[in-house]
Design a protein around this motif. Structure first.
Motif, short mmCIF file in Angstrom:
data_model
loop_
_atom_site.label_atom_id
_atom_site.label_comp_id
_atom_site.label_asym_id
_atom_site.label_seq_id
_atom_site.Cartn_x
_atom_site.Cartn_y
_atom_site.Cartn_z
N THR A 220 -1.96 -0.07 0.16
CA THR A 220 -1.08 -0.66 -0.86
C THR A 220 -1.11 -2.18 -0.81
N ALA A 221 -1.19 -2.76 0.39
CA ALA A 221 -1.27 -4.22 0.50
C ALA A 221 -2.60 -4.74 -0.02
N GLY A 222 -3.68 -4.05 0.32
CA GLY A 222 -4.98 -4.45 -0.20
C GLY A 222 -5.03 -4.34 -1.71
N LEU A 223 -4.39 -3.31 -2.25
CA LEU A 223 -4.31 -3.15 -3.70
C LEU A 223 -3.56 -4.32 -4.33
N ALA A 224 -2.51 -4.79 -3.67
CA ALA A 224 -1.74 -5.93 -4.19
C ALA A 224 -2.63 -7.15 -4.35
N GLY A 225 -3.48 -7.43 -3.35
CA GLY A 225 -4.37 -8.58 -3.44
C GLY A 225 -5.40 -8.43 -4.54
N ALA A 226 -5.97 -7.24 -4.65
CA ALA A 226 -6.99 -6.99 -5.67
C ALA A 226 -6.41 -7.14 -7.07
N LEU A 227 -5.24 -6.53 -7.30
CA LEU A 227 -4.63 -6.59 -8.63
C LEU A 227 -4.23 -8.01 -9.01
N LEU B 140 8.20 -9.30 -14.67
CA LEU B 140 7.48 -8.11 -14.25
C LEU B 140 6.16 -8.47 -13.56
N SER B 141 5.50 -9.50 -14.05
CA SER B 141 4.24 -9.92 -13.45
C SER B 141 4.45 -10.39 -12.01
N LYS B 142 5.49 -11.18 -11.79
CA LYS B 142 5.75 -11.70 -10.45
C LYS B 142 6.24 -10.61 -9.50
N SER B 143 6.77 -9.54 -10.06
CA SER B 143 7.25 -8.45 -9.20
C SER B 143 6.12 -7.55 -8.72
N THR B 144 4.99 -7.56 -9.41
CA THR B 144 3.91 -6.59 -9.14
C THR B 144 3.41 -6.60 -7.70
N PRO B 145 2.94 -7.74 -7.17
CA PRO B 145 2.43 -7.70 -5.79
C PRO B 145 3.53 -7.43 -4.77
N LEU B 146 4.76 -7.84 -5.08
CA LEU B 146 5.87 -7.65 -4.15
C LEU B 146 6.21 -6.17 -4.00
N ILE B 147 6.12 -5.42 -5.08
CA ILE B 147 6.38 -3.98 -5.02
C ILE B 147 5.39 -3.31 -4.06
N LEU B 148 4.13 -3.71 -4.16
CA LEU B 148 3.10 -3.06 -3.35
C LEU B 148 3.19 -3.46 -1.88
N THR B 149 3.44 -4.74 -1.58
CA THR B 149 3.55 -5.14 -0.18
C THR B 149 4.85 -4.61 0.44
N ALA B 150 5.89 -4.45 -0.39
CA ALA B 150 7.13 -3.85 0.11
C ALA B 150 6.91 -2.41 0.53
#
Length: 348
Positions: A245-252, A61-71
């Motif tokens: 959403t992409a910027g949020l992925a980096g921040a998170l 789930l952790s590794k999926s987090t940024p991928l969901i947002l950039t997708a």
């Protein structure tokens, strides 16, 4: 029992994706067998490494987090008739913004808002070039990705460098870090935020006027304009929301991943999320809810890769198998995407 057309519309792509996963796994097994490896043991290890324990599932789930947002960034563009591949560079600045802002405002909300704002801001030049100068978004976003890479690398290693470790940025202060959901793992509140974001985007895209304008412009901009919709406005909103959403992925990513809570080795720990998100979006059929499950699938492949290596399968072969499965699963999404693009072009 009667099944509504809406449910049928979801079941068909779901069935196609499941079938594609099975086909990809079967082809991967043949490649392993021809290469002299035990396919059954390798796949068993992959599943155990992804779902075999609470800790392993947490890593998935952790590794999926940024991928969901950039997708979601790519999916919003695709639904608006754009091929926005600028999530990669936007992730870098989302992470840098979180590091910079939280040094003074030691609050997780400050870091999240910084990622959202800077992500949207970074996408605006590509939007302006597309809308007012006709520059194709693929060209502009690729160029901006490289600009982002070198500029963010300089910021990470020269402006916000950690004096105790010159290969990383200053760490996120303790007061601005996201709480972990599972002890001794990297799964944090970031995953919940990503899921909520996907649901919000779904509501916006399918249940608001703005979302209707974005999707209609993507299907046929001329018809949308005839119906009173401004396609240029829709494109700008697509870039802005995608940037958020992409910027949020980096921040998170930097606020929720222990133990360093920083950008390390240049941009190593935030590199590649934007490009991987394209595949996740295609597997999820460019739909926010489908992207959640596609992101978890990609996260499982990444989390289980290490365990798979323990069966004697080298890392290179593990990546080959991952690629085969991903390509197989992405095919239905690619067919659907290009079908819409060609249909839209013909209608114009």
């Amino acid at each position: 029992m009667n099944i509504s057309n809406e449910v049928r519309g979801y079941l068909k792509p779901l069935g196609e994706s499941v079938l594609a996963i099975l086909i990809g796994a079967f082809i991967g097994a043949i490649v392993l067998w021809l290469s002299g490896y035990d396919a059954i043991a390798a796949y068993k290890a992959l599943i155990e490494g992804s779902f075999g324990s609470l800790g392993n599932f947490a890593e998935t789930l952790s590794k999926s987090t940024p991928l969901i947002l950039t997708a979601i960034t790519f999916a919003i563009g695709a639904r608006t008739g754009l091929f926005n591949i600028g999530a990669e560079g936007t992730v870098y600045f989302g992470a840098i913004a979180a590091v910079a802002v939280t040094q003074s405002l030691q609050n997780p909300l400050a870091g999240i808002l910084a990622g959202l704002f800077v992500g949207a801001l970074w996408m605006i030049p590509a939007a302006v070039l597309k809308v007012y100068r006709g520059v194709h978004e693929v060209i502009s976003t690729i160029m901006f990705n490289w600009i982002a890479f070198y500029l963010a690398s300089w910021l990470a290693l020269q402006v916000f460098e950690n004096p105790m470790n010159p290969n990383s940025t200053l760490p996120i202060p303790a007061g601005a870090r996201l709480p972990l959901l599972v002890k001794n793992s990297t799964l944090s509140l970031a995953f919940i935020i990503a899921i909520v974001t996907a649901i919000i985007v779904y509501i916006v895209m399918w249940h608001t006027k703005l979302g209707y304008e974005l999707r209609t412009s993507g299907l046929n901009s001329k018809a949308a304009e005839y119906g009173g919709i401004n396609p240029r406005k829709a494109m700008i909103w697509s870039f802005v929301i995608g940037g958020m959403t992409a910027g949020l992925a980096g921040a998170l990513e930097v606020m929720g991943i222990p133990p360093s809570y920083s950008i390390s080795q240049g941009l190593a720990n935030v590199y590649g999320f934007g490009f991987d998100g394209i595949g996740v979006s295609l597997v999820g059929r460019n739909h926010p809810l489908g992207i959640i499950f596609a992101g978890i699938l990609f996260g499982a492949l990444n989390a289980g890769a290490t365990k798979m290596q323990q069966t004697g399968v080298p890392l290179e072969m593990v990546k080959v198998i991952e690629g085969i499965i991903i390509v197989a699963v992405a095919v239905p999404g690619l067919i659907d995407l290009f079908g819409r693009i060609f249909k839209r072009g013909g209608a114009q």
